[in-house]
Motif scaffolding. Structure first.
Motif, PDB file in Angstrom:
ATOM      1  N   VAL A 116       0.832  -1.196   0.000  1.00  0.00           N
ATOM      2  CA  VAL A 116       0.000   0.000   0.000  1.00  0.00           C
ATOM      3  C   VAL A 116       0.871   1.252   0.000  1.00  0.00           C
ATOM      4  O   VAL A 116       1.834   1.350   0.750  1.00  0.00           O
ATOM      5  N   VAL A 117       0.528   2.211  -0.840  1.00  0.00           N
ATOM      6  CA  VAL A 117       1.244   3.488  -0.879  1.00  0.00           C
ATOM      7  C   VAL A 117       0.857   4.286   0.367  1.00  0.00           C
ATOM      8  O   VAL A 117      -0.327   4.465   0.650  1.00  0.00           O
ATOM      9  N   PRO A 118       1.861   4.760   1.121  1.00  0.00           N
ATOM     10  CA  PRO A 118       1.559   5.513   2.340  1.00  0.00           C
ATOM     11  C   PRO A 118       0.795   6.810   2.049  1.00  0.00           C
ATOM     12  O   PRO A 118       1.062   7.489   1.064  1.00  0.00           O
ATOM     13  N   VAL A 119      -0.117   7.152   2.944  1.00  0.00           N
ATOM     14  CA  VAL A 119      -0.861   8.414   2.836  1.00  0.00           C
ATOM     15  C   VAL A 119      -0.001   9.565   3.350  1.00  0.00           C
ATOM     16  O   VAL A 119      -0.039  10.667   2.818  1.00  0.00           O
ATOM     17  N   ASP A 120       0.806   9.292   4.373  1.00  0.00           N
ATOM     18  CA  ASP A 120       1.666  10.298   4.982  1.00  0.00           C
ATOM     19  C   ASP A 120       2.788  10.682   4.015  1.00  0.00           C
ATOM     20  O   ASP A 120       3.561   9.818   3.580  1.00  0.00           O
ATOM     21  N   PRO A 121       2.899  11.963   3.661  1.00  0.00           N
ATOM     22  CA  PRO A 121       3.947  12.389   2.719  1.00  0.00           C
ATOM     23  C   PRO A 121       5.365  12.049   3.191  1.00  0.00           C
ATOM     24  O   PRO A 121       6.224  11.736   2.375  1.00  0.00           O
ATOM     25  N   ALA A 122       5.615  12.105   4.488  1.00  0.00           N
ATOM     26  CA  ALA A 122       6.952  11.777   4.997  1.00  0.00           C
ATOM     27  C   ALA A 122       7.271  10.308   4.766  1.00  0.00           C
ATOM     28  O   ALA A 122       8.395   9.952   4.388  1.00  0.00           O
ATOM     29  N   MET A 123       6.297   9.445   4.984  1.00  0.00           N
ATOM     30  CA  MET A 123       6.503   8.012   4.750  1.00  0.00           C
ATOM     31  C   MET A 123       6.706   7.739   3.258  1.00  0.00           C
ATOM     32  O   MET A 123       7.523   6.905   2.889  1.00  0.00           O
ATOM     33  N   GLU A 124       5.977   8.438   2.429  1.00  0.00           N
ATOM     34  CA  GLU A 124       6.142   8.280   0.978  1.00  0.00           C
ATOM     35  C   GLU A 124       7.535   8.744   0.556  1.00  0.00           C
ATOM     36  O   GLU A 124       8.198   8.090  -0.256  1.00  0.00           O
ATOM     37  N   GLY A 125       7.993   9.849   1.120  1.00  0.00           N
ATOM     38  CA  GLY A 125       9.340  10.339   0.821  1.00  0.00           C
ATOM     39  C   GLY A 125      10.414   9.364   1.265  1.00  0.00           C
ATOM     40  O   GLY A 125      11.409   9.153   0.555  1.00  0.00           O
TER      41      GLY A 125
END
Length: 109
Positions: A65-74
């Motif tokens: 699953v693609v993280p919703v939190d931008p920091a986790m995505e980064g």
């Protein structure tokens, strides 16, 4: 020699690295080092030079699953970019599933 071991968490990457490449220094959990670099405001790509000449393990972070939190995505993207850069220079890249190695690049020792 540089060898990158990748795969899911708890799949036996470090044990396999120690068994196959006992003479190489082992750097485990690259994904955690990337998180530390980001949290301290440093560029994780700077780690690459320090990893050359080692057996390196990294949990896959790009599957699921693609993280919703931008920091986790980064963080996830930074791990992927560093693994791509390291793999480009590595002598071998090994995907490990349930302790079974699959050579993506290079050959078994």
């Amino acid at each position: 020699m540089t060898v990158l071991f990748t795969g899911g968490a708890y799949q036996g990457k470090a044990a396999l690295a120690k068994r196959l490449y006992p003479a190489l220094p082992l750097e485990t959990n690259l994904q955690d080092r990337v998180r530390e670099e980001l949290e301290n405001g440093r560029d994780p790509m700077a780690l690459k030079a320090r990893l050359l000449g080692k057996a390196v393990t990294c949990d896959e972070t790009g599957c699921g699953v693609v993280p919703v939190d931008p920091a986790m995505e980064g963080w996830r993207e930074a791990v992927g970019r560093l693994c791509c850069a390291l793999a480009a220079e590595a002598d071998a890249v090994v995907r490990v599933t349930a302790g079974v190695p699959q050579w993506i690049k290079g050959e078994a020792p």
